[in-house]
Design a protein around this motif. Structure first.
Motif, PDB file in Angstrom:
ATOM      1  N   SER A   8       0.851  -1.187   0.000  1.00 58.53           N
ATOM      2  CA  SER A   8       0.000   0.000   0.000  1.00 58.53           C
ATOM      3  C   SER A   8       0.885   1.235   0.000  1.00 58.53           C
ATOM      4  O   SER A   8       2.096   1.151   0.231  1.00 58.53           O
ATOM      5  N   ILE A   9       0.275   2.378  -0.243  1.00 57.46           N
ATOM      6  CA  ILE A   9       1.022   3.640  -0.217  1.00 57.46           C
ATOM      7  C   ILE A   9       1.621   3.889   1.162  1.00 57.46           C
ATOM      8  O   ILE A   9       2.761   4.335   1.295  1.00 57.46           O
ATOM      9  N   VAL A  10       0.857   3.598   2.196  1.00 56.14           N
ATOM     10  CA  VAL A  10       1.328   3.834   3.571  1.00 56.14           C
ATOM     11  C   VAL A  10       2.563   2.986   3.870  1.00 56.14           C
ATOM     12  O   VAL A  10       3.567   3.483   4.406  1.00 56.14           O
ATOM     13  N   TRP A  11       2.482   1.688   3.534  1.00 54.69           N
ATOM     14  CA  TRP A  11       3.637   0.817   3.754  1.00 54.69           C
ATOM     15  C   TRP A  11       4.836   1.301   2.948  1.00 54.69           C
ATOM     16  O   TRP A  11       5.976   1.290   3.431  1.00 54.69           O
ATOM     17  N   ASN A  12       4.595   1.715   1.721  1.00 57.45           N
ATOM     18  CA  ASN A  12       5.677   2.180   0.864  1.00 57.45           C
ATOM     19  C   ASN A  12       6.360   3.409   1.457  1.00 57.45           C
ATOM     20  O   ASN A  12       7.599   3.492   1.488  1.00 57.45           O
ATOM     21  N   ILE A  13       5.565   4.358   1.936  1.00 55.08           N
ATOM     22  CA  ILE A  13       6.116   5.588   2.515  1.00 55.08           C
ATOM     23  C   ILE A  13       6.936   5.282   3.765  1.00 55.08           C
ATOM     24  O   ILE A  13       8.063   5.767   3.921  1.00 55.08           O
ATOM     25  N   CYS A  14       6.380   4.467   4.656  1.00 53.73           N
ATOM     26  CA  CYS A  14       7.071   4.164   5.918  1.00 53.73           C
ATOM     27  C   CYS A  14       8.395   3.436   5.676  1.00 53.73           C
ATOM     28  O   CYS A  14       9.433   3.800   6.242  1.00 53.73           O
ATOM     29  N   LEU A  15       8.348   2.417   4.836  1.00 56.14           N
ATOM     30  CA  LEU A  15       9.557   1.632   4.581  1.00 56.14           C
ATOM     31  C   LEU A  15      10.573   2.412   3.758  1.00 56.14           C
ATOM     32  O   LEU A  15      11.787   2.262   3.945  1.00 56.14           O
ATOM     33  N   MET A  16      10.101   3.262   2.856  1.00 56.88           N
ATOM     34  CA  MET A  16      11.012   4.103   2.084  1.00 56.88           C
ATOM     35  C   MET A  16      11.729   5.101   2.985  1.00 56.88           C
ATOM     36  O   MET A  16      12.930   5.363   2.830  1.00 56.88           O
ATOM     37  N   PHE A  17      11.005   5.663   3.945  1.00 56.12           N
ATOM     38  CA  PHE A  17      11.593   6.609   4.897  1.00 56.12           C
ATOM     39  C   PHE A  17      12.702   5.945   5.712  1.00 56.12           C
ATOM     40  O   PHE A  17      13.801   6.496   5.873  1.00 56.12           O
ATOM     41  N   ILE A  18      12.415   4.751   6.222  1.00 51.62           N
ATOM     42  CA  ILE A  18      13.396   4.025   7.035  1.00 51.62           C
ATOM     43  C   ILE A  18      14.618   3.656   6.194  1.00 51.62           C
ATOM     44  O   ILE A  18      15.767   3.795   6.636  1.00 51.62           O
ATOM     45  N   THR A  19      14.375   3.192   4.978  1.00 51.97           N
ATOM     46  CA  THR A  19      15.484   2.837   4.091  1.00 51.97           C
ATOM     47  C   THR A  19      16.353   4.053   3.793  1.00 51.97           C
ATOM     48  O   THR A  19      17.590   3.971   3.829  1.00 51.97           O
ATOM     49  N   GLY A  20      15.736   5.191   3.506  1.00 53.50           N
ATOM     50  CA  GLY A  20      16.483   6.416   3.246  1.00 53.50           C
ATOM     51  C   GLY A  20      17.322   6.840   4.430  1.00 53.50           C
ATOM     52  O   GLY A  20      18.457   7.320   4.271  1.00 53.50           O
ATOM     53  N   MET A  21      16.797   6.653   5.632  1.00 50.04           N
ATOM     54  CA  MET A  21      17.525   7.035   6.837  1.00 50.04           C
ATOM     55  C   MET A  21      18.804   6.221   6.992  1.00 50.04           C
ATOM     56  O   MET A  21      19.881   6.768   7.269  1.00 50.04           O
ATOM     57  N   PHE A  22      18.715   4.903   6.807  1.00 46.45           N
ATOM     58  CA  PHE A  22      19.887   4.052   7.012  1.00 46.45           C
ATOM     59  C   PHE A  22      20.857   4.090   5.829  1.00 46.45           C
ATOM     60  O   PHE A  22      22.067   3.935   6.023  1.00 46.45           O
ATOM     61  N   VAL A  23      20.348   4.304   4.621  1.00 45.04           N
ATOM     62  CA  VAL A  23      21.235   4.373   3.453  1.00 45.04           C
ATOM     63  C   VAL A  23      21.993   5.690   3.414  1.00 45.04           C
ATOM     64  O   VAL A  23      23.213   5.721   3.178  1.00 45.04           O
ATOM     65  N   ASN A  24      21.305   6.796   3.633  1.00 42.48           N
ATOM     66  CA  ASN A  24      21.938   8.109   3.509  1.00 42.48           C
ATOM     67  C   ASN A  24      22.694   8.541   4.753  1.00 42.48           C
ATOM     68  O   ASN A  24      23.532   9.442   4.677  1.00 42.48           O
ATOM     69  N   GLY A  25      22.422   7.916   5.915  1.00 45.92           N
ATOM     70  CA  GLY A  25      23.122   8.287   7.144  1.00 45.92           C
ATOM     71  C   GLY A  25      24.627   8.160   7.033  1.00 45.92           C
ATOM     72  O   GLY A  25      25.372   9.146   7.211  1.00 45.92           O
ATOM     73  N   PRO A  26      25.163   6.963   6.739  1.00 43.64           N
ATOM     74  CA  PRO A  26      26.620   6.811   6.628  1.00 43.64           C
ATOM     75  C   PRO A  26      27.195   7.547   5.429  1.00 43.64           C
ATOM     76  O   PRO A  26      28.321   8.051   5.495  1.00 43.64           O
ATOM     77  N   TYR A  27      26.432   7.614   4.351  1.00 43.85           N
ATOM     78  CA  TYR A  27      26.880   8.362   3.170  1.00 43.85           C
ATOM     79  C   TYR A  27      27.119   9.827   3.540  1.00 43.85           C
ATOM     80  O   TYR A  27      28.157  10.420   3.197  1.00 43.85           O
ATOM     81  N   ALA A  28      26.174  10.411   4.281  1.00 41.88           N
ATOM     82  CA  ALA A  28      26.314  11.799   4.714  1.00 41.88           C
ATOM     83  C   ALA A  28      27.467  11.962   5.691  1.00 41.88           C
ATOM     84  O   ALA A  28      28.247  12.918   5.609  1.00 41.88           O
ATOM     85  N   LEU A  29      27.619  11.037   6.621  1.00 44.25           N
ATOM     86  CA  LEU A  29      28.666  11.123   7.639  1.00 44.25           C
ATOM     87  C   LEU A  29      30.051  11.066   7.011  1.00 44.25           C
ATOM     88  O   LEU A  29      30.944  11.855   7.355  1.00 44.25           O
ATOM     89  N   ILE A  30      30.258  10.128   6.102  1.00 40.63           N
ATOM     90  CA  ILE A  30      31.581   9.938   5.514  1.00 40.63           C
ATOM     91  C   ILE A  30      31.967  11.100   4.612  1.00 40.63           C
ATOM     92  O   ILE A  30      33.115  11.561   4.616  1.00 40.63           O
ATOM     93  N   THR A  31      31.014  11.600   3.838  1.00 34.51           N
ATOM     94  CA  THR A  31      31.335  12.674   2.904  1.00 34.51           C
ATOM     95  C   THR A  31      31.471  14.031   3.574  1.00 34.51           C
ATOM     96  O   THR A  31      31.968  14.977   2.946  1.00 34.51           O
ATOM     97  N   THR A  32      31.074  14.143   4.820  1.00 36.38           N
ATOM     98  CA  THR A  32      31.176  15.442   5.495  1.00 36.38           C
ATOM     99  C   THR A  32      32.149  15.369   6.667  1.00 36.38           C
ATOM    100  O   THR A  32      33.312  15.726   6.546  1.00 36.38           O
ATOM    101  N   ALA A  33      31.689  14.903   7.825  1.00 40.34           N
ATOM    102  CA  ALA A  33      32.494  14.942   9.040  1.00 40.34           C
ATOM    103  C   ALA A  33      33.774  14.117   8.914  1.00 40.34           C
ATOM    104  O   ALA A  33      34.855  14.567   9.293  1.00 40.34           O
ATOM    105  N   VAL A  34      33.670  12.898   8.389  1.00 36.09           N
ATOM    106  CA  VAL A  34      34.855  12.051   8.264  1.00 36.09           C
ATOM    107  C   VAL A  34      35.851  12.675   7.300  1.00 36.09           C
ATOM    108  O   VAL A  34      37.058  12.722   7.575  1.00 36.09           O
ATOM    109  N   SER A  35      35.369  13.156   6.150  1.00 34.27           N
ATOM    110  CA  SER A  35      36.267  13.785   5.177  1.00 34.27           C
ATOM    111  C   SER A  35      36.950  15.005   5.769  1.00 34.27           C
ATOM    112  O   SER A  35      38.148  15.221   5.563  1.00 34.27           O
ATOM    113  N   ALA A  36      36.189  15.811   6.510  1.00 36.56           N
ATOM    114  CA  ALA A  36      36.772  16.999   7.128  1.00 36.56           C
ATOM    115  C   ALA A  36      37.749  16.617   8.242  1.00 36.56           C
ATOM    116  O   ALA A  36      38.787  17.259   8.416  1.00 36.56           O
TER     117      ALA A  36
END
Length: 499
Positions: free
Chosen positions: A377-405
């Motif tokens: 359903s749309i609701v399931w898609n939104i919830c699971l997409m949000f969680i996936t985005g959080m875990f996928v982009n979290g380390p990507y953001a950390l490494i490209t910013t704070a770790v690189s600096a």
């Protein structure tokens, strides 16, 4: 006198015109705001192609592999040659990989050049060049261009200008901020990536009804305007503004200072660092390779998520291209939270590697659940997409910013922030190779099975976490004695005084 004249000439013209007397905090705020909007524009223009894909190639509406070939959601849209053919998805994938291949190679050169010229001018060139060639891609709509190589070459040149953005903005921010709460500050600041994706998705999806060329033209005009603002007002470092920052802010202490991300007992010796020597800085290689697989996952979503959504039954129905593009922004909303959380957690634990690896491992079940239950359903898609985005982009953001600096201002550089763009480019450039490979493979694999695509993404997330194992162990070893006894911490000497 000559040095004072040189400093005055390097000051942004807007600050020279309106007066440049300001506090350190004022300039830091100005730098954060300008670099935030600058890189938001880079990602806004980068996101457009993923939204327009379904308009260019509307005849390959494929759901789960066992459902076979399915109808299009818009029978009136016949697509755009040469992308509305049987090989349309593969051609779009080739354009993505060409863009990202040039982007990743250009990143290494951009970092090298950025350390040797005025970053304000360099960043402006990148923004205006990107705006021009993004517009030229969209001009194919009005000029009635159907030559595949026109779009391919335009995207490759655009990728070259895009590669200027990241090393430049990270170097400028690194010049103005020390390591105190860097993870949290840069985690919030790095929301520009997701905000840019969201803005690009919504704007491009809205403009599709006027013709796909407008989806490229309007964001390009916005980027050109912001580029001019950057040229007029961006102060690249405190020295240009004749501000003296306490050296302790940048942890430039004694020669024997020990850094996070080091092996137990390993000390740092100050020496000049070149491009190859930068690879030898402890932590650079494993984090760069980790980012290779992390960006493979993130950029596959960046370029193919709207296409996947519009070609998959959700709640038994197919969504329009515009609706799919808008819905895909939920992934980036989750990415904003993931970046902030990863930065904050890594600051509190003083453990960049542990945080990044943990997020990557959590991304594996999140990817599996989104693939398996996201179509319910749309609701399931939104919830699971949000969680996936959080875990996928979290380390990507950390490494490209704070770790690189962190690594770009490593004490082995003797406090030389002029090397910051080079180190940033090494890490993100390596990651961008993975960013090129992911969308390319997806273009071929998705025509057979989206389940195979998600299997690839889960394997990449696993490898990303495993590559940090050595650094995770080093961080854990540094924390066990510190909790056991103060004396053990003093004798162990694993980390700096920050731990």
């Amino acid at each position: 006198m000559a040095q004072s004249h040189d400093m005055m000439s390097r000051k942004p013209p807007g600050l020279r015109l309106f007066g440049s007397a300001g506090s350190l905090r004022t300039y830091q705020t100005l730098v954060l705001v300008l670099t935030f909007f600058a890189y938001t524009c880079f990602h806004m223009t980068r996101k457009i192609t993923s939204i327009v894909k379904s308009a260019l190639d509307p005849q390959t509406k494929v759901g789960f592999s066992h459902w076979g070939r399915l109808h299009t959601s818009n029978s009136l849209n016949m697509g755009w040659l040469p992308f509305n053919t049987v090989d349309g998805s593969a051609l779009l994938g080739e354009i993505d990989v060409a863009f990202l291949a040039v982007y990743s190679v250009g990143m290494f050169f951009a970092g090298h050049i950025g350390d040797r010229m005025d970053l304000r001018i360099f960043l402006t060139i990148g923004m205006l060049g990107t705006a021009i060639f993004t517009t030229l891609f969209g001009a194919g709509y009005w000029l009635n261009v159907h030559n595949f190589y026109y779009f391919l070459v335009i995207q490759m040149i655009s990728g070259l200008f895009q590669s200027i953005g990241w090393p430049s903005v990270v170097a400028v921010v690194g010049n103005w901020f020390g390591k105190s709460k860097r993870g949290l500050i840069m985690g919030i600041w790095n929301a520009h990536t997701s905000i840019g994706n969201i803005a690009g998705s919504l704007l491009a999806a809205f403009l599709l009804k006027f013709g796909w060329g407008w989806s490229f033209a309007i964001p390009s005009l916005i980027m050109a305007f912001v580029g001019l603002i950057v040229y007029i007002f961006l102060p690249v470092n405190p020295e240009v503004m004749e501000i003296d920052i306490d050296s302790r802010e940048f942890n430039c202490e004694k020669d024997t200072v020990k850094e996070p991300l080091l092996e137990p007992g390993q000390e740092v010796k100050h020496k000049a660092v070149g491009f190859l020597e930068a690879w030898r800085i402890p932590g650079v290689a494993p984090f760069a390779l980790c980012l290779f697989f992390s960006k493979l996952v993130a950029y596959t979503f960046l370029y193919w998520l709207p296409f996947y959504i519009s070609h998959t039954r959700i709640g038994g129905e197919y969504l329009s291209d515009a609706t799919a593009g808008s819905l895909s922004t939920i992934f980036d909303v989750g990415g904003v939270l993931g970046g902030v959380l990863a930065g904050h957690i890594s600051d509190r634990l003083n453990a960049r590697a542990i945080t990044a690896a943990s997020f990557m491992y959590c991304a594996i079940p999140a990817l599996f659940l989104y693939r398996t239950y996201g179509s319910m359903s749309i609701v399931w898609n939104i919830c699971l997409m949000f969680i996936t985005g959080m875990f996928v982009n979290g380390p990507y953001a950390l490494i490209t910013t704070a770790v690189s600096a962190d690594l770009g201002t490593h004490s082995s550089l003797n406090g030389n922030s002029r090397a910051l763009a080079t180190v940033t480019a090494i890490i993100d450039g390596t990651g961008s190779v993975g960013a090129a490979i992911g969308p390319l493979l997806t273009g071929y694999i998705s025509s057979e099975s989206w389940s195979a695509v998600f299997t690839m993404l889960m394997a990449a997330a696993l490898l990303a976490g495993l590559l940090l194992t050595k650094l995770v162990c080093a961080e854990l070893k540094g924390k066990v004695p510190s909790n056991a006894s103060k004396d053990a911490t003093d004798t162990q000497g694993t980390y700096s005084n920050e731990v």
